[in-house]
Design an enzyme around this catalytic site. Structure first.
Site, PDB file in Angstrom:
ATOM      1  N   CYS A   2       0.747  -1.292   0.184  1.00 61.49           N
ATOM      2  CA  CYS A   2       0.019  -0.033  -0.093  1.00 61.49           C
ATOM      3  C   CYS A   2       1.221   0.936   0.155  1.00 61.49           C
ATOM      4  O   CYS A   2       1.713   0.867   0.459  1.00 61.49           O
ATOM      5  CB  CYS A   2      -0.755   0.124   1.261  1.00 61.49           C
ATOM      6  SG  CYS A   2      -1.880  -1.065   1.678  1.00 61.49           S
ATOM      7  N   THR A 376      14.315 -10.899  -7.195  1.00 61.23           N
ATOM      8  CA  THR A 376      15.378 -11.059  -8.090  1.00 61.23           C
ATOM      9  C   THR A 376      15.950 -11.075  -7.331  1.00 61.23           C
ATOM     10  O   THR A 376      17.031 -10.899  -7.734  1.00 61.23           O
ATOM     11  CB  THR A 376      14.713 -10.102  -8.988  1.00 61.23           C
ATOM     12  OG1 THR A 376      13.541  -9.855  -9.952  1.00 61.23           O
ATOM     13  CG2 THR A 376      16.054  -8.628  -9.736  1.00 61.23           C
ATOM     14  N   SER A 377      16.158 -10.280  -5.925  1.00 60.95           N
ATOM     15  CA  SER A 377      17.368 -10.292  -5.152  1.00 60.95           C
ATOM     16  C   SER A 377      18.372 -11.378  -4.969  1.00 60.95           C
ATOM     17  O   SER A 377      19.120 -11.113  -5.185  1.00 60.95           O
ATOM     18  CB  SER A 377      17.008  -9.242  -3.912  1.00 60.95           C
ATOM     19  OG  SER A 377      16.500  -7.848  -4.063  1.00 60.95           O
ATOM     20  N   SER A 421      17.810  -6.553  -1.023  1.00 60.17           N
ATOM     21  CA  SER A 421      16.162  -5.931  -1.284  1.00 60.17           C
ATOM     22  C   SER A 421      16.369  -5.051  -1.921  1.00 60.17           C
ATOM     23  O   SER A 421      17.151  -3.653  -1.332  1.00 60.17           O
ATOM     24  CB  SER A 421      15.707  -5.814  -0.486  1.00 60.17           C
ATOM     25  OG  SER A 421      14.602  -4.902  -0.420  1.00 60.17           O
ATOM     26  N   GLN A 422      15.616  -4.652  -3.079  1.00 58.18           N
ATOM     27  CA  GLN A 422      16.408  -3.522  -3.556  1.00 58.18           C
ATOM     28  C   GLN A 422      15.298  -2.016  -2.579  1.00 58.18           C
ATOM     29  O   GLN A 422      15.704  -0.801  -2.828  1.00 58.18           O
ATOM     30  CB  GLN A 422      15.171  -2.898  -4.849  1.00 58.18           C
ATOM     31  CG  GLN A 422      15.196  -2.716  -6.228  1.00 58.18           C
ATOM     32  CD  GLN A 422      14.148  -0.459  -5.488  1.00 58.18           C
ATOM     33  OE1 GLN A 422      14.731   0.182  -5.999  1.00 58.18           O
ATOM     34  NE2 GLN A 422      13.311  -1.179  -5.031  1.00 58.18           N
ATOM     35  N   SER A 423      14.024  -2.380  -2.704  1.00 58.50           N
ATOM     36  CA  SER A 423      13.426  -1.493  -1.210  1.00 58.50           C
ATOM     37  C   SER A 423      14.033  -1.283   0.115  1.00 58.50           C
ATOM     38  O   SER A 423      13.876   0.300   0.990  1.00 58.50           O
ATOM     39  CB  SER A 423      11.898  -1.296  -1.796  1.00 58.50           C
ATOM     40  OG  SER A 423      11.667  -2.524  -0.262  1.00 58.50           O
ATOM     41  N   THR A 426      11.780  -5.251   2.586  1.00 59.85           N
ATOM     42  CA  THR A 426      10.991  -6.743   1.870  1.00 59.85           C
ATOM     43  C   THR A 426      10.881  -7.048   3.205  1.00 59.85           C
ATOM     44  O   THR A 426      11.505  -7.747   3.770  1.00 59.85           O
ATOM     45  CB  THR A 426      11.764  -7.083   1.113  1.00 59.85           C
ATOM     46  OG1 THR A 426      12.649  -6.322  -0.800  1.00 59.85           O
ATOM     47  CG2 THR A 426      10.769  -8.764   0.341  1.00 59.85           C
ATOM     48  N   HIS A 577      16.345 -35.355 -16.131  1.00 64.15           N
ATOM     49  CA  HIS A 577      15.510 -35.891 -15.416  1.00 64.15           C
ATOM     50  C   HIS A 577      14.018 -35.249 -14.989  1.00 64.15           C
ATOM     51  O   HIS A 577      13.086 -34.961 -14.924  1.00 64.15           O
ATOM     52  CB  HIS A 577      16.302 -35.189 -13.566  1.00 64.15           C
ATOM     53  CG  HIS A 577      17.674 -35.677 -14.022  1.00 64.15           C
ATOM     54  ND1 HIS A 577      17.961 -36.763 -13.544  1.00 64.15           N
ATOM     55  CD2 HIS A 577      19.014 -35.197 -14.029  1.00 64.15           C
ATOM     56  CE1 HIS A 577      19.528 -37.648 -13.261  1.00 64.15           C
ATOM     57  NE2 HIS A 577      19.639 -35.889 -14.025  1.00 64.15           N
TER      58      HIS A 577
END
EC number: 2.6.1.16
Length: 681
Positions: A2, A376-377, A421-423, A426, A577
């Site tokens: 949010c 992604t991180s 973490s980009q932000s 997280t 496999h």
């Protein structure tokens, strides 16, 4: 998740129209976080006296985009937009549904009652809301929404209605309320009983306050006020707020305050901000900002600094690009330079990460490195694991934060734990950080956001300096995280003679990297043509091994995120496999084959795919004549040192995902069901 935005003007005359424009624009700056509905709360009434209007609060809420909310605002028949307010607080919110479906009644601000005596905006999840709701219902309070946030609004009213004395402060009410809350939250409150006052607080979710004034501020460091004892009748039990304990313009001049989930919403108004810590309660009363805490702990910092943001508005604008994601892909030549700037000396082959220099000796003595991240991180950690193991000669674990916590993974005092973490907010990664700190491990943050929770709570860290990333699908942050971890590996082995040739090779690769990225980006038209052949497909497989397994995972994630196609990153060594059963002439396959130590094995995997009538598109080295000659479709990327080649091979996949999403008619920057900043578990 949010987005919170609030604007308080004190002795700065603003019309209702101007206030609403500020609130709407603030929400637009937070759209990238992801949301499904939006709302605003402001003073109602059309009296010429603004103080009379402050006795009534009007809520406007709408499902859908902020643009739809803006249209709804201008449809209001009973609201004079030209009324001027000398003092006013407006609050606004973009909601990401967690409790209750997207709808106006579930949108924020949530209210205490039909008279809107108290309203609140909230980012986070209250885990004990069912118990609170049950208690409030037993006291006769009726609930109209399905949200956990409504319990907060009603709990404030319950406290106010049942307070022993009449002179309770807004701050004290909020402090009493948050003592009852469990979970994560950032909150901003507004009330008809406290006109022109704002109270904000946080625990586990980000909240900052921007300050704007034409006049000199009283301080650049706000001392923390603590409760002096138990509440007594007629007393709020708080330390006294005076000119030495709060922030205000000298001589009580005009001032504006902006509460926001992150800096992108306030940067066009001011670059002076205060980052709140967990359990801070920030109150603006009579234009003065004070910060309160209920309890004093050993690790408390005595105050909160007014910091200056090094960010510009143009950095969060699209410019000439059609989307933020496209802009951020094409910013990568500059963003990797910014990551290395002032840290890598290509003349004497040294690396200096200032945020780690006080702890590097301790890190070099550790027994194990643990990289903890999400999405992604996590892939950035996977992509650099091999070079970290090679240069540090330490075991390196790369962990998904949620799984790391679920397993109660053993962590020891001689471990060093990285939190990527980009932000920097997280939720799972932040919980992992606290888990590791409790066990005595040294903690290192790798983030892209100054003042974020991870950057503040870790022992040391690296700011990747990629610049603001707005698109939900991470691109430039991934490559900057990648480069940051490689720089760390180089710093760890700077005194090892046996590693010097390898270090020089990698550093020369870093020096050439920006130009090589530009070369890859010049293939955009070629990749767009490939996208026109694939966009109608339902699935795509991406295969590779060694350094490029992480590239496959990241490429598949990008395609999933923004195109809604099923995509899977497959380790080429696992083909026999199970995954080989998926290959036929109709299944799109992308393979990554580079001239490194896995080349022969990747060629073997290619032959297996071709033998099953697969028609793979191969991302390969432009100097690899053998692969180019024997494969019908190739994407030829320039050659770099093996451990950096993953940066050059991931960019075609970023571009492919972008073009596929555009061709399929989807919103590239705001994919469905996803948020940029995942601040709840």
């Amino acid at each position: 998740m949010c987005g919170i935005f609030a604007y308080l003007n004190y002795h700065v005359p603003r019309t209702r129209r101007e206030i609403l424009e500020t609130l709407i624009k603030g929400l637009q700056r937070l759209e990238y976080r992801g949301y499904d509905s939006a709302g605003v709360g402001l003073d109602g009434g059309n009296d010429k006296d603004w103080e009379a209007n402050a006795c009534k609060i009007q809520l406007i809420k709408k499902k859908g985009k902020v643009k739809a909310l803006d249209e709804e605002v201008h449809k209001q028949q009973d609201m004079d937009l030209d009324i001027e307010f000398d003092v006013h607080l407006g609050i606004a919110h973009t909601r990401w549904a967690t409790h209750g479906e997207p709808s106006p009644v579930n949108s924020h601000p949530q209210r205490s009652d039909k008279n809107n005596e108290f309203i609140v905006i909230h980012n986070g999840i209250i885990t004990n809301y069912k118990d609170l709701k049950k208690f409030l219902e037993s006291k006769g309070y009726d609930f109209e929404s399905e949200t956990d946030t409504e319990t907060i609004a009603k709990l404030v009213k319950y406290m106010y209605d049942n307070w022993e004395s009449q002179d309770v402060s807004f701050t004290t009410l909020v402090e009493r309320v948050i003592q009852q809350l469990e979970g994560a939250f950032a909150l901003v409150f507004k009330s008809v009983h406290f006109p022109g006052q704002a109270v904000g607080t946080r625990r586990g979710s980000p909240l900052l306050i921007g300050v704007r004034s034409e006049h000199k501020l009283s301080t650049d460091h706000i001392p923390i006020l603590y409760r002096t004892g138990k509440d007594k009748k007629g007393s709020c039990g708080l330390s006294r707020v005076d000119s030495t304990t709060c922030l205000f313009p000298v001589e009580e001049k005009a001032v504006e305050y902006y509460f926001a989930s992150d800096a992108s919403a306030v940067i066009e108004h001011t670059n002076r901000v205060i980052f709140l810590e967990d359990d801070d309660v920030a109150a603006v009363v009579d234009g003065r900002l004070s910060i309160h805490r209920i309890k004093r702990t050993a690790r408390d910092h005595p105050g909160r600094a007014v910091q200056t943001l090094q960010m510009e508005l143009q950095q969060i604008m699209k410019g000439n690009f059609s989307s933020f994601m496209q802009k951020e892909i094409f910013e990568q030549p500059e963003s990797v330079v910014n990551t290395m700037r002032g840290r890598v000396n290509f003349d004497d082959y040294t690396v200096n990460l200032g945020g780690l220099k006080d702890h590097i000796k301790e890190i070099q003595r550790c027994r194990r490195l643990i990289l903890i991240a999400c999405g992604t991180s996590y892939h950035a950690g996977m992509a650099t694991r091999q070079v970290l193991e090679e240069l540090t000669e330490l075991p390196v674990m790369v962990e998904l934060a949620s799984d790391f916590l679920d397993r109660n993974t053993p962590v020891f005092r001689d471990d060093v734990c990285f939190f990527i973490s980009q932000s920097g907010e997280t939720a799972d990664t932040l919980m992992g950080l606290r888990y590791c700190k409790e066990r005595g491990a040294l903690t290192v943050g790798i983030t892209n956001t100054v003042g974020s929770s991870i950057s503040r709570e870790t022992d040391c860290g690296v700011h990747i300096n990629a610049g603001p990333e707005i698109g939900v699908a991470s691109t430039k942050a991934y490559t900057s995280q990648f480069v940051s971890l490689v720089m760390f590996a180089l710093m760890m082995c700077d005194d090892r003679i046996s590693m010097q040739e390898r270090r020089k090779e990698i550093m020369l690769g870093l020096k050439r990297l920006p130009d090589l990225i530009k070369e890859v980006l010049s293939m955009d038209d070629e990749i767009q043509k490939l996208a026109t052949e694939l966009y109608h497909q339902k699935s795509v497989l991406i295969m590779g091994r060694g350094y490029h397994y992480a590239t496959c995972l990241e490429g598949a994630l990008k395609i999933k995120e923004i195109t809604y196609m099923h995509s899977e990153g497959i380790l080429a060594g696992e083909l026999k496999h199970g995954p080989l059963a998926l290959v036929d002439k109709l299944m799109p396959v992308i393979m990554i084959i580079m001239r490194d130590h896995t080349y022969a094995k990747c060629q073997n995997a290619l032959q297996q795919v071709v033998a099953r009538q697969g028609r793979p598109v191969v991302i390969c080295d432009k100097e690899d004549t053998e692969t180019i000659k024997n494969t019908k479709r190739t994407i030829k990327v320039p050659h770099s040192v093996d451990c950096l080649q993953g940066i050059l091979s991931v960019i075609p996949l970023q571009l492919l995902a972008f073009h596929l999403a555009v061709l399929r008619g989807y919103d590239v920057d705001f994919p469905r069901n996803l948020a940029k900043s995942v601040t709840v578990e």
